[in-house]
Design an enzyme around this catalytic site. Structure first.
Site, PDB file in Angstrom:
ATOM      1  N   ARG A  99     -10.280 -11.483   2.491  1.00 44.93           N
ATOM      2  CA  ARG A  99     -11.198 -12.511   1.979  1.00 44.93           C
ATOM      3  C   ARG A  99     -10.562 -13.899   2.011  1.00 44.93           C
ATOM      4  NH1 ARG A  99     -11.737  -9.390  -3.640  1.00 44.93           N
ATOM      5  NH2 ARG A  99     -11.354  -7.657  -2.210  1.00 44.93           N
ATOM      6  N   LYS A 153       0.843  -1.195   0.000  1.00 43.52           N
ATOM      7  CA  LYS A 153       0.000   0.000   0.000  1.00 43.52           C
ATOM      8  C   LYS A 153       0.879   1.246   0.000  1.00 43.52           C
ATOM      9  CE  LYS A 153      -3.930  -1.782   2.678  1.00 43.52           C
ATOM     10  NZ  LYS A 153      -5.012  -1.662   1.690  1.00 43.52           N
TER      11      LYS A 153
HETATM   12  N1  BES Z   1      -8.050  -3.679   4.591  1.00 45.08           N
HETATM   13  C1  BES Z   1      -8.230  -3.345   3.238  1.00 45.08           C
HETATM   14  C2  BES Z   1      -9.528  -2.629   2.961  1.00 45.08           C
HETATM   15  C3  BES Z   1      -9.671  -1.228   3.457  1.00 45.08           C
HETATM   16  C4  BES Z   1      -8.957  -0.194   2.876  1.00 45.08           C
HETATM   17  C5  BES Z   1     -10.555  -0.946   4.462  1.00 45.08           C
HETATM   18  C6  BES Z   1      -9.129   1.088   3.329  1.00 45.08           C
HETATM   19  C7  BES Z   1     -10.728   0.313   4.906  1.00 45.08           C
HETATM   20  C8  BES Z   1     -10.005   1.345   4.341  1.00 45.08           C
HETATM   21  C9  BES Z   1      -8.235  -4.602   2.379  1.00 45.08           C
HETATM   22  O1  BES Z   1      -7.427  -5.638   2.811  1.00 45.08           O
HETATM   23  C10 BES Z   1      -7.733  -4.186   1.045  1.00 45.08           C
HETATM   24  O2  BES Z   1      -6.613  -3.800   0.942  1.00 45.08           O
HETATM   25  N2  BES Z   1      -8.610  -4.252   0.046  1.00 45.08           N
HETATM   26  C11 BES Z   1      -8.274  -3.872  -1.260  1.00 45.08           C
HETATM   27  C12 BES Z   1      -8.787  -4.939  -2.192  1.00 45.08           C
HETATM   28  C13 BES Z   1      -8.275  -4.830  -3.596  1.00 45.08           C
HETATM   29  C14 BES Z   1      -6.817  -5.151  -3.651  1.00 45.08           C
HETATM   30  C15 BES Z   1      -9.060  -5.786  -4.451  1.00 45.08           C
HETATM   31  C16 BES Z   1      -8.925  -2.540  -1.562  1.00 45.08           C
HETATM   32  O3  BES Z   1     -10.062  -2.322  -1.136  1.00 45.08           O
HETATM   33  O4  BES Z   1      -8.283  -1.701  -2.186  1.00 45.08           O
HETATM   34 MN    MN Z   2      -5.436  -5.480   2.104  1.00 45.36          MN
END
Ligand code: BES
Ligand code: MN
Ligand code: ZN
Length: 462
Positions: A314, A240
């Site tokens: 997931r 990230k």
């Molecule tokens: N923990 C994050 C989701 C999230 C991001 C929750 C910001 C709250 C605030 C999750 O693990 C994630 O990174 N999801 C990705 C999925 C994508 C790679 C398909 C997302 O939402 O960008």
């Molecule tokens: Mn994530």
């Protein structure tokens, strides 16, 4: 010891300062009822009865005063939070009626996260008298459950890793005489390969684990509660960027909700066989980290091609949901900070709620409205299930293009829950970016009270 129960006390005619709640439409009549001195003060202060507005009214003797707060047209849960926040330490009574549901708002106005402050500002307790003392105990439990979620989410990842999540559940097991089992580290690699793979890059002291707690009469209907416990989400090799990673101590928010809900269920002694499942991991980066393109074999037996290591929630939930389903529960509830897409769609106030049975969704929305714990239903849209197709495995973990991101994430989870089992999934932000009375900036419980209300109605204590 409850942090909140003493903030509401039975009214036995004690000496207490008076609080008036005044709506815009009731302002004129209220003004007429006031003595001259007080009315002058209200007018001079240009108090309008608008929510958030308040005024202190002088009394007739030295040291005597009372307060009035503006409220909306319908009495609400948070009406008294503004009052508790504004008032100094002391004993108070409403000049009319009793606090009702708003007693919880009064309690929560006392919440503060001060674990890491070397100097804490001590605001004394503001105690409100109530003529409905029967409500106090449950409101205190709900306040405590909310505070538990907030505390866990607010805690930095260095101080709340998989081991601390386990410790919290172990403590709860001791308190309620529940059974606990933990599958940890390499022991996960056969039965729970997806939990193992997400957590395998973390330090040994922060090894991945699946924590399971069971409680209650085995003859009762089984209730499974599942929570995403990612102690910190770097994104993995699909790392990230700064702004997004900054918030990721909160990625165990789902686990915090699941733990708090399990506690409420046990405290209320609901007639269920409770099964709490928390996959707790750290989505870290090292030479042995899960890679894009790797293929995992899920607990269910299906294979998952990793498209993006940042879609880790997931994966760990898939294995936990499969395990929960093996015991044929009557209902599964899961909570997860699963996608940024849910936040984009609904903003921080509203958790996205998915349910695979219409009656269940309706019952949950009704409970949600009744206890002022909002959530919004999103669709398990069948046609998007194709977006999870992989060229060389049974599915990918993240759909290309990112359209309807919270829907495709929920559809991924659905693949691990048999259709016959009733299932609710919350994709929750678990965080308030801005403060309002009773609802400080930081970790927040969302959908917790709605879920508990649903459970109380579905499994009434006889
Ligand atoms: N923990 C994050 C989701 C999230 C991001 C929750 C910001 C709250 C605030 C999750 O693990 C994630 O990174 N999801 C990705 C999925 C994508 C790679 C398909 C997302 O939402 O960008
Ligand atoms: Mn994530
Ligand atoms: Zn995550």
């Amino acid at each position: 010891m409850s942090r909140f129960a003493h903030l509401l006390q039975p009214d036995q005619g004690q000496e207490a300062r008076s609080i008036s709640l005044v709506s815009k439409s009731g302002l004129e009549d209220w003004l007429k009822s006031l003595p001259e001195r007080a009315r002058t003060a209200v007018l001079a202060d240009r108090f309008t009865g608008a929510p958030g507005d308040y005024v202190i009214l002088p009394g007739d003797r030295p040291g005597e005063w009372s307060a009035a707060f503006g409220i909306g047209p319908k009495p609400g849960l948070w009406d008294l939070a503004a009052a508790a926040k504004a008032l100094p330490e002391g004993l108070y009574r409403l000049d009319q009626g009793s606090p009702g549901a708003a007693g919880l708002g009064w309690m929560l106005a006392h919440y503060r996260y001060d674990r890491f402050l070397s100097k804490t500002e001590t605001v004394g307790d503001r105690i409100l008298l109530t003529t409905e003392p029967g409500l106090i105990a449950e409101q205190a439990r709900l306040a405590e459950a909310t505070a538990l979620v907030r505390d866990m989410v607010n805690c930095p990842a260095a101080d709340l890793g998989p081991a601390e999540i386990q410790a919290a559940i172990e403590q709860m097991a001791t308190d309620f005489d529940a059974q606990i089992s933990v599958t940890r580290g390499d022991d996960l690699s056969t039965g729970f390969a997806m939990i193992h793979a997400v957590g395998q890059a973390a330090d040994r002291t922060r090894a991945p684990r699946l924590i399971e707690l069971e409680w209650g009469n085995p003859a009762n209907p089984r209730l499974a509660i599942v929570g995403k416990g990612v102690a910190f989400d770097t994104g993995g090799l699909n790392i990230k960027t700064g702004g997004f990673m900054r918030q990721m101590k909160k990625d165990m928010g789902g686990a915090a909700h699941a733990i708090a809900l399990a506690k409420l269920v046990m405290e209320a002694r609901l007639p269920v066989r409770l099964h709490l499942l928390v996959p707790a991991v750290e989505n870290a980066i090292s030479a042995n980290a899960l890679r894009p393109g790797d293929i995992l074999k899920s607990r269910k037996g299906t294979t998952v091609e990793i498209d993006n290591t940042d879609a880790e929630g997931r994966l760990i939930l898939g294995d936990a949901l499969a395990k929960a389903s093996e015991d044929h529960p009557d209902l599964i509830l899961d909570f997860a900070t699963l996608t940024g897409a849910a936040r984009v769609a609904l903003g921080p106030d509203l958790p996205a709620m998915f349910a695979n049975h219409e009656d269940l969704a309706a019952a949950l929305l009704q409970a949600s409205a009744d206890v002022s714990d909002p959530c919004w239903r999103m669709p398990l849209w069948d046609r998007y299930d194709d977006m999870l197709k992989s060229d060389i495995a049974d599915m990918v973990n993240s759909a290309e293009g990112g359209m309807a991101g919270c829907v495709t994430a929920a559809l991924f989870l659905r693949r691990f829950v048999p259709e016959a089992i009733q299932w609710v999934h919350f994709d929750t932000f678990a965080w308030r970016p801005t403060a309002s009375p009773g609802r400080p900036k930081g970790g927040e419980a969302m959908g917790l009270r709605a879920s508990f209300e649903l459970l109380k109605r579905r499994y009434p204590v006889d």
